[in-house]
Structures are given as C-alpha cells and as structure tokens.
Design a protein around this motif. Structure first.
Motif, PDB file in Angstrom:
ATOM      1  N   ALA A  23       0.823  -1.207   0.000  1.00 25.42           N
ATOM      2  CA  ALA A  23       0.000   0.000   0.000  1.00 25.42           C
ATOM      3  C   ALA A  23       0.858   1.260   0.000  1.00 25.42           C
ATOM      4  N   GLN A  24       1.923   1.278   0.819  1.00 24.16           N
ATOM      5  CA  GLN A  24       2.775   2.463   0.881  1.00 24.16           C
ATOM      6  C   GLN A  24       3.543   2.672  -0.416  1.00 24.16           C
ATOM      7  N   LEU A  25       4.002   1.589  -1.038  1.00 23.72           N
ATOM      8  CA  LEU A  25       4.693   1.710  -2.320  1.00 23.72           C
ATOM      9  C   LEU A  25       3.756   2.252  -3.393  1.00 23.72           C
ATOM     10  N   ALA A  26       2.556   1.678  -3.460  1.00 23.65           N
ATOM     11  CA  ALA A  26       1.592   2.120  -4.468  1.00 23.65           C
ATOM     12  C   ALA A  26       1.203   3.580  -4.248  1.00 23.65           C
ATOM     13  N   ALA A  27       1.019   3.975  -2.986  1.00 23.08           N
ATOM     14  CA  ALA A  27       0.671   5.361  -2.686  1.00 23.08           C
ATOM     15  C   ALA A  27       1.779   6.319  -3.119  1.00 23.08           C
ATOM     16  N   VAL A  32       3.876  -2.029  -8.381  1.00 30.69           N
ATOM     17  CA  VAL A  32       3.947  -3.098  -7.389  1.00 30.69           C
ATOM     18  C   VAL A  32       3.280  -4.355  -7.922  1.00 30.69           C
ATOM     19  N   LYS A  33       3.945  -5.490  -7.733  1.00 31.34           N
ATOM     20  CA  LYS A  33       3.315  -6.786  -7.907  1.00 31.34           C
ATOM     21  C   LYS A  33       3.008  -7.329  -6.523  1.00 31.34           C
ATOM     22  N   THR A  40      -4.625 -12.419  -4.594  1.00 32.54           N
ATOM     23  CA  THR A  40      -5.682 -11.534  -4.103  1.00 32.54           C
ATOM     24  C   THR A  40      -5.427 -10.099  -4.543  1.00 32.54           C
ATOM     25  N   PRO A  41      -6.413  -9.436  -5.143  1.00 31.91           N
ATOM     26  CA  PRO A  41      -6.225  -8.049  -5.566  1.00 31.91           C
ATOM     27  C   PRO A  41      -5.887  -7.130  -4.395  1.00 31.91           C
ATOM     28  N   VAL A  42      -4.937  -6.245  -4.606  1.00 33.27           N
ATOM     29  CA  VAL A  42      -4.543  -5.250  -3.615  1.00 33.27           C
ATOM     30  C   VAL A  42      -4.606  -3.895  -4.301  1.00 33.27           C
ATOM     31  N   ASP A  43      -5.287  -2.944  -3.691  1.00 31.93           N
ATOM     32  CA  ASP A  43      -5.485  -1.635  -4.315  1.00 31.93           C
ATOM     33  C   ASP A  43      -4.163  -1.021  -4.766  1.00 31.93           C
ATOM     34  N   GLY A  44      -4.132  -0.551  -6.010  1.00 37.63           N
ATOM     35  CA  GLY A  44      -2.962   0.132  -6.537  1.00 37.63           C
ATOM     36  C   GLY A  44      -1.852  -0.770  -7.007  1.00 37.63           C
ATOM     37  N   SER A  45      -2.058  -2.092  -6.919  1.00 33.73           N
ATOM     38  CA  SER A  45      -1.014  -3.049  -7.277  1.00 33.73           C
ATOM     39  C   SER A  45      -1.525  -4.038  -8.311  1.00 33.73           C
ATOM     40  N   ARG A  46      -0.595  -4.707  -8.975  1.00 33.08           N
ATOM     41  CA  ARG A  46      -0.937  -5.808  -9.867  1.00 33.08           C
ATOM     42  C   ARG A  46      -0.849  -7.101  -9.064  1.00 33.08           C
ATOM     43  N   SER A  47      -1.931  -7.829  -8.971  1.00 36.37           N
ATOM     44  CA  SER A  47      -1.917  -9.071  -8.203  1.00 36.37           C
ATOM     45  C   SER A  47      -1.251 -10.180  -9.004  1.00 36.37           C
ATOM     46  N   VAL A  48      -0.531 -11.047  -8.314  1.00 35.95           N
ATOM     47  CA  VAL A  48       0.164 -12.155  -8.956  1.00 35.95           C
ATOM     48  C   VAL A  48       0.174 -13.335  -7.999  1.00 35.95           C
ATOM     49  N   ARG A  49       0.030 -14.529  -8.538  1.00 37.25           N
ATOM     50  CA  ARG A  49       0.053 -15.716  -7.697  1.00 37.25           C
ATOM     51  C   ARG A  49       1.491 -16.058  -7.326  1.00 37.25           C
TER      52      ARG A  49
END
Length: 284
Positions: A23-27, A32-33, A40-49
């Motif tokens: 979250a802090q990186l995206a902000a 961010v991956k 799981t989707p994380v706001d501002g980031s690209r989700s990856v398994r």
C-alpha cells in the motif's frame, strides 16, 4: 517481449507487513506486484500468484521485477530450503535489490531465516535485512495473543518480567519502503523497535485501560509454553518460539533503537497509540 524491469515484488502482500508495504509503495507511485497464494487483488497493485510451496509460481512473479520484499514461509523451521533456490532464480531474472523480513531475535547465520540472512549479501547488489522486535499487532490482529485476549482476556507467555521493544507494523513497513526505494539500499541489517521496552504485564495493563476490559498476563513455564504452542504448530517451530520467550525473560529484547526515526524522519508509534487506533472502539 518481457515487461520492463521496474516492478517491486511484494511477497506476502495480504499479510501484516506485506499489505502495508504494498500500500505504501503504491501510494508513492511505485509499480507493485502484490504476490499471494490466491493472487488476491490489492489496491494500486498488480496481483500475482505466488506460493513458496510451488516453484512453478516463481517465474511469473519475477517477470518484470527488479526488487523484492521477502516474507519467509510462515511456520517453516527451515525456510532457506525453499527461499535460497528462489533467490538464485530471482537474481538470474534481473532482481538487483532484496529486502528480507527477519526478526530481532535471529542473527545472521542463526536458525530458520538466519540462514537466508547470511546468504543475502552474496546474492544481490543491494540488500537489507529488517530485524523488527515483536509486532504490536500480535495483540490486536489474528495472532494467538490477540485471539486469547478476545476469548478470555489473557496473554500466555514464558517471558516473565522480560521487556520487549514492541513495534508497530506500519513502522516496519515504512522502513521497508525506505530500504526498497532509496537510491542506495542500506546493505546491512536493521534492528527495528518501538519507542519503549514493555513487559507483557505492561501490555496487559495498557490494553485494560484502552479497551475497558480486564486483560491479564498469565505466566507459563518454558515447558508449558512449548507444549501449548505444539498443540497447534510443528514441534520444532513451537520449541523455537518457546526459546524466544525464554530469551525475552533473560533480557534479550530489552532495548530500543532509533531506526524508525533515522530512516523515516518521524518517531515510532507507542503501543498505547496503536491500541487506541485498533482497539479503542471496543471500550464499552
């Protein structure tokens, strides 16, 4: 064609520190991956398994990545067995900076993640090992202590009167972001604490005051603590955690550092402030 080497891979991005780091990186405008077993989707980031137990998930997570925040596999007494092959693969894939979450209780070359700590400087051009003290969120989140506090108002330890520089996970994340984004990584290990060393009885008293519900510290022997933990986790890991309680009782964690202030420019949060932020709503 591979995507540019510009992503920060955050392993454990749904966890206590990983979610905060992502979250802090995206902000801050970083790419961010956010890696987790279920992507799981994380706001501002690209989700990856990503799953430490499935090496087939490593390649996709590493594609386009030039730095990584490392959370060891939870509850694994020998994380180096899976982490070191991944780190060699990461270096080959173009990762040049790695920030590892370890523990103030585990030095380089010590047990568990200490083996990964020891290997990290030889693998990456830039690196840091975060060695936080025990998390304040152990008493407010989903840790065993938090669950027993909610269930019957108790904290069980073999730590006696030993004091700990408990630290807010938000402050750990802020140090991690600094280590990941500054022009030069710290290239060292960083002991991270809060501003005060507190006993578990001190913690219980603060929780009682903040929530309005009585919380007590129940003192166990080393053997009682080990056996209590072993009912839920592997015996080897239970012994390691009981050993850490014993070390606390002997004064090993009775210290504070200036790491948060020095690297983030602000003082670390007190336990009372975190308890009021996360548990104050429970006051009846």
């Amino acid at each position: 064609m591979n995507e540019p080497q510009e992503f920060t891979l955050v392993i454990g991005a749904t966890g206590t520190t990983g979610s905060r780091v992502a979250a802090q990186l995206a902000a801050g405008g970083r790419h961010v991956k956010a890696a987790s077993r279920r992507a799981t989707p994380v706001d501002g980031s690209r989700s990856v398994r990503f799953d430490w137990g499935d090496p087939a998930s490593f390649e996709g997570a590493l594609e386009g990545t030039d730095r990584v925040y490392l959370i060891p596999p939870l509850g694994d007494p020998d994380p180096a067995a899976v982490m070191l092959p991944f780190l060699h693969q990461a270096r080959s894939a173009g990762v040049r900076r790695a920030v590892l979450l370890s523990s103030s209780a585990i030095p380089a070359g010590g047990p568990a993640v200490g083996q990964v700590h020891q290997a990290l400087p030889g693998l990456f051009d830039q690196w840091a090992v975060l060695r936080p003290s025990w998390f304040m969120q152990n008493f407010t989140g989903n840790h065993t202590h938090a669950r027993t506090i909610r269930a019957d108002g108790t904290i069980h330890t073999a730590a006696g009167d030993g004091r700990v520089g408990f630290v807010d996970a938000d402050d750990i994340a802020a140090v991690a972001v600094h280590a990941l984004t500054e022009t030069q990584a710290p290239d060292t290990d960083l002991i991270i604490t809060g501003p005060q060393a507190l006993s578990h009885s001190d913690i219980a008293a603060i929780l009682t005051d903040v929530t309005g519900r009585t919380v007590t510290h129940r003192r166990l022997t080393y053997e009682q603590m080990r056996d209590r933990l072993a009912a839920d986790i592997p015996a080897e890991f239970a012994t390691l955690l009981a050993d850490m309680d014993q070390a606390i009782a002997q004064g090993a964690e009775d210290r504070t550092t200036d790491t948060v202030q020095r690297l983030t420019g602000r003082p670390p949060r007190t336990f009372r402030a975190v308890a009021e932020r996360e548990l104050g709503r429970l006051r009846s």
